[in-house]
Scaffold this motif. Sequence first.
Motif, PDB file in Angstrom:
ATOM      1  N   GLN A  41       0.884  -0.877  -0.117  1.00  0.00           N
ATOM      2  CA  GLN A  41      -0.053  -0.118  -0.136  1.00  0.00           C
ATOM      3  C   GLN A  41       0.878   1.160  -0.004  1.00  0.00           C
ATOM      4  OE1 GLN A  41      -3.419  -0.154  -0.226  1.00  0.00           O
ATOM      5  NE2 GLN A  41      -3.107  -2.629  -0.296  1.00  0.00           N
ATOM      6  N   TYR A  42       0.591   2.225  -0.840  1.00  0.00           N
ATOM      7  CA  TYR A  42       1.534   3.352  -1.087  1.00  0.00           C
ATOM      8  C   TYR A  42       0.848   4.559  -0.677  1.00  0.00           C
ATOM      9  CZ  TYR A  42       4.054   0.118  -3.854  1.00  0.00           C
ATOM     10  OH  TYR A  42       4.841  -1.008  -4.227  1.00  0.00           O
ATOM     11  N   VAL A  43       1.858   5.494   0.053  1.00  0.00           N
ATOM     12  CA  VAL A  43       1.445   6.843   0.553  1.00  0.00           C
ATOM     13  C   VAL A  43       2.420   7.852  -0.381  1.00  0.00           C
ATOM     14  CG1 VAL A  43       0.557   6.032   2.964  1.00  0.00           C
ATOM     15  CG2 VAL A  43       2.956   6.628   2.555  1.00  0.00           C
ATOM     16  N   PHE A  53       7.301  11.902  -3.900  1.00  0.00           N
ATOM     17  CA  PHE A  53       7.061  10.599  -4.751  1.00  0.00           C
ATOM     18  C   PHE A  53       6.149   9.756  -3.915  1.00  0.00           C
ATOM     19  CE2 PHE A  53      10.919  10.893  -1.896  1.00  0.00           C
ATOM     20  CZ  PHE A  53      10.515   9.797  -1.024  1.00  0.00           C
ATOM     21  N   ASP A  54       5.824   8.416  -4.199  1.00  0.00           N
ATOM     22  CA  ASP A  54       5.132   7.545  -3.566  1.00  0.00           C
ATOM     23  C   ASP A  54       6.237   6.432  -3.060  1.00  0.00           C
ATOM     24  OD1 ASP A  54       2.656   8.678  -4.583  1.00  0.00           O
ATOM     25  OD2 ASP A  54       2.185   7.260  -5.716  1.00  0.00           O
ATOM     26  N   MET A  55       5.737   6.037  -1.542  1.00  0.00           N
ATOM     27  CA  MET A  55       6.413   4.895  -1.026  1.00  0.00           C
ATOM     28  C   MET A  55       5.533   4.046  -0.152  1.00  0.00           C
ATOM     29  SD  MET A  55       8.052   6.850   2.349  1.00  0.00           S
ATOM     30  CE  MET A  55       8.111   5.641   3.465  1.00  0.00           C
ATOM     31  N   ASN A  56       6.009   2.791   0.067  1.00  0.00           N
ATOM     32  CA  ASN A  56       5.606   1.764   0.658  1.00  0.00           C
ATOM     33  C   ASN A  56       5.119   2.166   2.229  1.00  0.00           C
ATOM     34  OD1 ASN A  56       4.605  -0.745   2.437  1.00  0.00           O
ATOM     35  ND2 ASN A  56       5.591  -1.782   0.698  1.00  0.00           N
ATOM     36  N   GLU A  57       3.596   2.152   2.626  1.00  0.00           N
ATOM     37  CA  GLU A  57       3.395   2.739   3.895  1.00  0.00           C
ATOM     38  C   GLU A  57       4.049   1.796   4.982  1.00  0.00           C
ATOM     39  OE1 GLU A  57      -0.932   2.689   4.249  1.00  0.00           O
ATOM     40  OE2 GLU A  57      -0.984   0.397   4.473  1.00  0.00           O
ATOM     41  N   GLU A  58       4.621   0.746   4.883  1.00  0.00           N
ATOM     42  CA  GLU A  58       5.158  -0.371   5.721  1.00  0.00           C
ATOM     43  C   GLU A  58       6.805   0.223   5.950  1.00  0.00           C
ATOM     44  OE1 GLU A  58       3.982  -2.805   7.431  1.00  0.00           O
ATOM     45  OE2 GLU A  58       2.071  -2.333   6.776  1.00  0.00           O
ATOM     46  N   ALA A  59       7.233   0.974   5.117  1.00  0.00           N
ATOM     47  CA  ALA A  59       8.679   1.378   5.291  1.00  0.00           C
ATOM     48  C   ALA A  59       8.692   2.551   5.988  1.00  0.00           C
ATOM     49  CB  ALA A  59       9.321   1.786   3.904  1.00  0.00           C
ATOM     50  N   VAL A  60       9.912   2.827   6.688  1.00  0.00           N
ATOM     51  CA  VAL A  60       9.974   3.967   7.592  1.00  0.00           C
ATOM     52  C   VAL A  60      11.215   4.978   6.855  1.00  0.00           C
ATOM     53  CG1 VAL A  60      10.994   4.789   9.849  1.00  0.00           C
ATOM     54  CG2 VAL A  60       9.945   2.584   9.746  1.00  0.00           C
ATOM     55  N   PRO A 168      12.614 -13.293  -2.808  1.00  0.00           N
ATOM     56  CA  PRO A 168      11.536 -12.671  -2.311  1.00  0.00           C
ATOM     57  C   PRO A 168      11.434 -11.396  -1.701  1.00  0.00           C
ATOM     58  CG  PRO A 168      11.426 -14.878  -1.583  1.00  0.00           C
ATOM     59  CD  PRO A 168      12.780 -14.499  -2.048  1.00  0.00           C
ATOM     60  N   ALA A 169      12.207 -11.128  -0.943  1.00  0.00           N
ATOM     61  CA  ALA A 169      12.280  -9.807  -0.388  1.00  0.00           C
ATOM     62  C   ALA A 169      13.005  -8.633  -1.033  1.00  0.00           C
ATOM     63  CB  ALA A 169      13.317  -9.630   0.889  1.00  0.00           C
ATOM     64  N   ALA A 170      14.038  -9.186  -1.923  1.00  0.00           N
ATOM     65  CA  ALA A 170      14.456  -8.231  -3.107  1.00  0.00           C
ATOM     66  C   ALA A 170      13.525  -7.962  -4.222  1.00  0.00           C
ATOM     67  CB  ALA A 170      15.686  -8.937  -3.647  1.00  0.00           C
ATOM     68  N   SER A 171      12.653  -8.805  -4.580  1.00  0.00           N
ATOM     69  CA  SER A 171      11.721  -8.687  -5.695  1.00  0.00           C
ATOM     70  C   SER A 171      10.726  -7.785  -5.187  1.00  0.00           C
ATOM     71  CB  SER A 171      11.097  -9.723  -5.789  1.00  0.00           C
ATOM     72  OG  SER A 171      10.187  -9.530  -7.074  1.00  0.00           O
ATOM     73  N   ASP A 176       8.865  -1.716  -5.136  1.00  0.00           N
ATOM     74  CA  ASP A 176       8.824  -0.567  -4.493  1.00  0.00           C
ATOM     75  C   ASP A 176       9.454   0.534  -4.916  1.00  0.00           C
ATOM     76  OD1 ASP A 176       6.743  -1.724  -2.786  1.00  0.00           O
ATOM     77  OD2 ASP A 176       7.852  -1.578  -1.020  1.00  0.00           O
ATOM     78  N   MET A 177      10.917   0.229  -5.331  1.00  0.00           N
ATOM     79  CA  MET A 177      11.775   1.139  -5.751  1.00  0.00           C
ATOM     80  C   MET A 177      11.181   1.613  -7.045  1.00  0.00           C
ATOM     81  SD  MET A 177      15.833   1.347  -5.288  1.00  0.00           S
ATOM     82  CE  MET A 177      16.026  -0.123  -6.551  1.00  0.00           C
ATOM     83  N   GLN A 178      10.865   0.623  -7.861  1.00  0.00           N
ATOM     84  CA  GLN A 178      10.414   1.260  -9.342  1.00  0.00           C
ATOM     85  C   GLN A 178       9.107   2.155  -9.285  1.00  0.00           C
ATOM     86  OE1 GLN A 178       9.842  -2.094 -12.084  1.00  0.00           O
ATOM     87  NE2 GLN A 178       9.580  -0.790 -13.731  1.00  0.00           N
TER      88      GLN A 178
END
Length: 190
Positions: A41-43, A53-60, A168-171, A176-178
Amino acid sequence: MSKKIMGLLAVFSLLVFAISCKDEVLPKPSSQLRLDYPVAQYVHYSGHCPFEFDMNEEAVIKEDKNCGFSIHYPKMKATIYLTYKTVNSNINVLLRDAQKLTYEHVIKADDILEQPYVNSDKKVYGMFYRVNGNAATNGQFYATDSIQHFVTGSVYFYAKPKYDSIMPAASYVKDDMQRLMETIKWTRGR
């Protein structure tokens, strides 16, 4: 045959039958750890820097100096690093440095896939690199307007690079980075 021999044969047969009725011992089949991650989910992120930019809401996210960012994925032990530079008639040097940084990983990488990105409406042009193999980074990108703004990004995992283990984590983080790169919008100096 005597009753005694018949009795011994019956006991022996019963003993052999009882011993042979064990479950067959089989080696366990090889298996792999299953890693499932939540659907991203992106914020939208915007601050005082000249891009958002948009980023994953799980990331800090942590803002560093000079509009650089560290976007941490604590559960995956990964970080996306963003660096911002102003273009001052040095676009060729910035492009060469970004490409050189990616291709320094060619020694350990199995392959590097280039994905050009062009968004003429937002004036964002760049390249996304998917680095496959045991390289230190699994993905990098650069994005620019070719006149004033230049952003680079790369992902690093805090584990010894064993691609099949972190795949799996790298993918997940590369996707997210793309997404981050494809949602960059310049906010000043356009």
